[in-house]
Design an enzyme around this catalytic site. Structure first.
Site, short mmCIF file in Angstrom:
data_model
loop_
_atom_site.label_atom_id
_atom_site.label_comp_id
_atom_site.label_asym_id
_atom_site.label_seq_id
_atom_site.Cartn_x
_atom_site.Cartn_y
_atom_site.Cartn_z
N THR A 16 0.78 -1.22 0.09
CA THR A 16 -0.21 -0.19 -0.02
C THR A 16 0.66 1.31 -0.02
OG1 THR A 16 0.08 0.07 2.33
CG2 THR A 16 -1.47 -1.35 1.35
N ASP A 17 0.17 2.45 -0.35
CA ASP A 17 0.83 3.71 -0.22
C ASP A 17 0.15 4.68 0.66
OD1 ASP A 17 -0.94 5.11 -1.69
OD2 ASP A 17 0.23 4.77 -3.42
N SER A 18 0.75 5.97 0.72
CA SER A 18 -0.05 6.76 1.99
C SER A 18 -1.24 7.41 1.20
CB SER A 18 1.18 7.90 2.37
OG SER A 18 1.19 8.63 1.09
N GLY A 19 -1.63 6.99 0.00
CA GLY A 19 -2.87 7.37 -0.54
C GLY A 19 -4.00 6.31 0.38
#
Lengths: 131, 131, 131, 131
Positions: A16-19
């Site tokens: 995952t990413d910070s979005g």
């Protein structure tokens, strides 16, 4: 004959990413995992193709569309199928689903090459499963 | 006016795979880095777009072709340009070169969305640089 | 003589996770980038060490403490120094800072090995810079 | 009571580097996957801990030793156990094996924090399984 191969991918923090969603490049990792799992399902592996047949499968192009986002701890299905083939290459369609909902889909052009990177015939042991 | 934006990427161990080359999914990381560097070059950032304009840039599709492989400690150039634009989206062409030799190239369809994921107009502060 | 080597790392989406911070494993990537940049700063590279000296630098252990989290588009400083040395290995301390604030720190035990993985003497060309 | 939790990780191209082995940072990904799989095995998830208990599990430190390298398509076992515990934290030992051979081992200090990052008591639903 190989119609469709399905494998599962669980989404961990690393994906995952910070979005708050799966980072877009990581779907290409999942596609590659699915291709390796397909090889394993027909009693092949990347290592065997290289050692016994002098062949590597390399990606020539990849065209991916992102439809919906996936999130932490989602359990995705990757459904792979061969949609066309030549003597030295094949195009795989790979669809990512979450509970029957389309997340993304890609067409990947794969080529069998020798260790010098020259396209070579798809080994029979693999070719038989691509029809 | 924004014609072409160039940034550099050095290849570290993390970017390579046991085939001895840059892992194919990692080029999409480089493209995203280059887009962020482009934003920075016009005094914008992903954080500012979100905080001040309520806007995220998301990838709708990516079509990448792999021409040659890159290796450990290569210093790649990523050359980005906008090739078409609508009110809520734009297509970026991104080319990877090593010493003037084409390594890969991609077309990426990017959409500006709000926090609910709905397409919204490209903020003027960004739009002015996409012509 | 090598006292302290500083390099910068910008945080991109690829480095973050859905917790909104830099994913914990990625600091080890930054440390490795910093080691490579250190080599480059003394006109060495991993490739040169391997080709000219038959030597690889491998990680034997890494002890990392996480103090504060870093976020998207933060610009981190990685400060590296050698804190002890034997004939075939050295321990590097690597500190991550954001605007003078400590984010994380690690001690990494590095060994120079030959292509069979056996520890060998640190090449003089590198050793001279580790004092 | 939770003595030891084992899960498997297959090595794909994405996990390897051009040294021909698993990239050293990626073991921390495997450890995190194993922790998530452990949560799932006791009918918990990171998402549930956050949504129902307002709690995140964060890594305070990690001490990893690399014993042998792993390679493409190896099937690793990650064996996790809790070796000590306080009201707000616990230390997990995680061992990586390939066919009974030790590849690497780590001790990871994990803390349960609230959404502001303050340490809070380990939720009973998790705590019961850490003894």
């Amino acid at each position: 004959m190989f119609k469709e191969f399905t494998c599962k991918v669980k989404i961990y923090y690393e994906d995952t990413d910070s979005g708050g969603v799966v980072y877009y490049a990581n779907y290409l990792k999942f596609f590659e995992r699915a291709r390796t799992e397909f090889l394993n399902s027909i009693n092949l592996s990347n290592k065997m193709l290289l050692t016994n047949h002098g062949v590597l499968i390399v990606v020539k192009s990849c065209n991916i569309e992102y439809k919906k986002s996936a999130k932490l701890e989602d359990e995705l299905e990757i459904i792979s199928s061969v949609i066309s083939k030549t003597k030295t290459s094949f195009i795989m369609k790979q669809v990512v689903k979450l509970d029957q909902v389309l997340i993304s889909e890609a067409e990947t052009h794969l080529v069998t090459v020798n260790q010098e990177g020259k396209p070579v015939q798809i080994p029979k042991i693999l070719n038989d499963f691509l029809d």
